[in-house]
Write an enzyme that holds these catalytic residues in place. Sequence first.
Site, PDB file in Angstrom:
ATOM      1  N   ARG A  16      -3.776  20.248  -5.007  1.00 30.50           N
ATOM      2  CA  ARG A  16      -3.571  18.793  -4.868  1.00 30.50           C
ATOM      3  C   ARG A  16      -3.189  18.367  -3.459  1.00 30.50           C
ATOM      4  O   ARG A  16      -3.213  17.183  -3.136  1.00 30.50           O
ATOM      5  CB  ARG A  16      -2.505  18.321  -5.873  1.00 30.50           C
ATOM      6  CG  ARG A  16      -3.047  18.162  -7.293  1.00 30.50           C
ATOM      7  CD  ARG A  16      -2.013  17.533  -8.193  1.00 30.50           C
ATOM      8  NE  ARG A  16      -0.991  18.486  -8.605  1.00 30.50           N
ATOM      9  CZ  ARG A  16       0.172  18.145  -9.146  1.00 30.50           C
ATOM     10  NH1 ARG A  16       0.493  16.871  -9.297  1.00 30.50           N
ATOM     11  NH2 ARG A  16       1.039  19.064  -9.508  1.00 30.50           N
ATOM     12  N   GLY A  80      -0.044  33.493 -12.985  1.00 25.96           N
ATOM     13  CA  GLY A  80       1.173  32.922 -13.522  1.00 25.96           C
ATOM     14  C   GLY A  80       2.427  33.398 -12.811  1.00 25.96           C
ATOM     15  O   GLY A  80       2.416  34.350 -12.030  1.00 25.96           O
ATOM     16  N   ASP A 105       7.795  26.324  -2.512  1.00 28.86           N
ATOM     17  CA  ASP A 105       7.430  24.910  -2.370  1.00 28.86           C
ATOM     18  C   ASP A 105       8.544  23.985  -2.838  1.00 28.86           C
ATOM     19  O   ASP A 105       8.318  22.791  -3.051  1.00 28.86           O
ATOM     20  CB  ASP A 105       6.131  24.608  -3.118  1.00 28.86           C
ATOM     21  CG  ASP A 105       6.242  24.852  -4.619  1.00 28.86           C
ATOM     22  OD1 ASP A 105       7.295  25.348  -5.080  1.00 28.86           O
ATOM     23  OD2 ASP A 105       5.260  24.555  -5.341  1.00 28.86           O
ATOM     24  N   TYR A 393       1.188  20.387  43.574  1.00 25.91           N
ATOM     25  CA  TYR A 393       0.227  21.419  43.170  1.00 25.91           C
ATOM     26  C   TYR A 393      -0.932  21.459  44.160  1.00 25.91           C
ATOM     27  O   TYR A 393      -1.584  20.446  44.418  1.00 25.91           O
ATOM     28  CB  TYR A 393      -0.282  21.092  41.764  1.00 25.91           C
ATOM     29  CG  TYR A 393      -1.212  22.104  41.163  1.00 25.91           C
ATOM     30  CD1 TYR A 393      -0.884  23.451  41.111  1.00 25.91           C
ATOM     31  CD2 TYR A 393      -2.425  21.700  40.604  1.00 25.91           C
ATOM     32  CE1 TYR A 393      -1.739  24.376  40.541  1.00 25.91           C
ATOM     33  CE2 TYR A 393      -3.289  22.617  40.024  1.00 25.91           C
ATOM     34  CZ  TYR A 393      -2.938  23.959  39.989  1.00 25.91           C
ATOM     35  OH  TYR A 393      -3.793  24.869  39.413  1.00 25.91           O
TER      36      TYR A 393
END
Length: 464
Positions: A16, A80, A105, A393
Amino acid sequence: MAPLNIVIMAAGKGTRMKSALPKVLHKLAGRSLLGHVLASTETLGAARRIVITGHGAEQVEAAVAGAPAIAFVRQMPQLGTGHAVQQAVPALEGDDGITLVLNGDVPLIRPETAARLVEACAGERLALLTIELADPSGYGRIVRDGEAVKAIVEHKDATPEQRRIREGYTGMMAAPTGALKRWLSQLKNDNAQGEFYLTDVVAMAVADGVPVLGIAAPDETEVLGVNSPVQLADLERRFQRQQAIALMDGHGVRIADPARFDVRGTLECGSDVEIDVNCVFEGTVRLGDGVRIGANCVIRNADIAAGARIHEFSHIDGEKAGGASVGEGALIGPFARLRPGARLGAEVHIGNFVEVKNSTLAKGAKANHLAYLGDATVGERVNYGAGSITANYDGANKHRTEIGADVHVGSNCVLIAPVTIGAGATIGGGSTITKTVEPGTLAVARGKQVAISGWVRPVKGGSK
């Protein structure tokens, strides 16, 4: 002391999220979800922290490989939650110890709450972290007989009566390691999803006479998981509000609107600090007493001393902790940019569209408009004109510019490094300086002005 194992489940794809990035690597307040969980467990004294990876395993492992006491196991395929923890069994230390199971999460679990679970387990009980919700849809339901927990029923397998139970299982538990290994070996997948549920160990514990405790989480926010960008954004705002409230209650910080305030790291504040809307603080930021931060500022890895004012739309980036500093009473912005190595003394003024990089400005120095100072050392009370730059530079190497105290640099000057401007010298506007300027002298290096009388400006379509 019996060893503590911490198992963190981080194998899911996170469909999702609609992202190629593994779900646990999405960021909340500047740190990955998994990074938050690891940070919360650092003080628990675990013998080993085992991260279970699966989807994007190599990416996840690489992201957190430097964390202390960490090991990885892989769940391939994902069958699972019980199947996930089964993969960790060979890595668990000490059958006489405790195993704490957390979710990668669920980022805002507090160390204190995790410690309560471990303490409740004590190597003798199965302790479950629970939460009572107005709408517990999607959560496994805690089935009790009086106070005793008898089972957890997954939402998809629950009867209509069981779905009316408001106490849900957060997915986090602490169990005696030896008993957990035995229960995991007995799991079956005869359920609606055809998966091995970790929650089935509750019924096994009851059958074995092991007490099962439901430990209520003190706050909903710390047990909320992330499964979608909407949930991530909601948790971000909850977390940011917590940080804002802590600063306001603990230090008296005046935050104009906690809903428009972001800390993505650590923010330390003195007294009487004021922060306007839409400000972002990243890395390690320290604000001294009386500092005022205008709206829409981004400050990263910087120390701001007492009484300094950071005007609106300014950007300060020290790159690493302490990499930029602003002195007492300094005025910065609006629209100023301080880069790594910017060291500003007391009462320095850096105005609109001025950039400072790897430069030190002493007390009272000013660069008020449209200027660049790179690889420079600037003395006290220097006035640095609009449009002036240090050309630091040469195409291959960086060089420094030394500007003594009380120097006045006119507008639109170029100081080509390496070069030294002596104390009290004046650089005439529009000059390009390539050689040392002695103290107290005036240096002018520009083409002679020529006026041509009767000159006619070309017009479009005219002859060539």
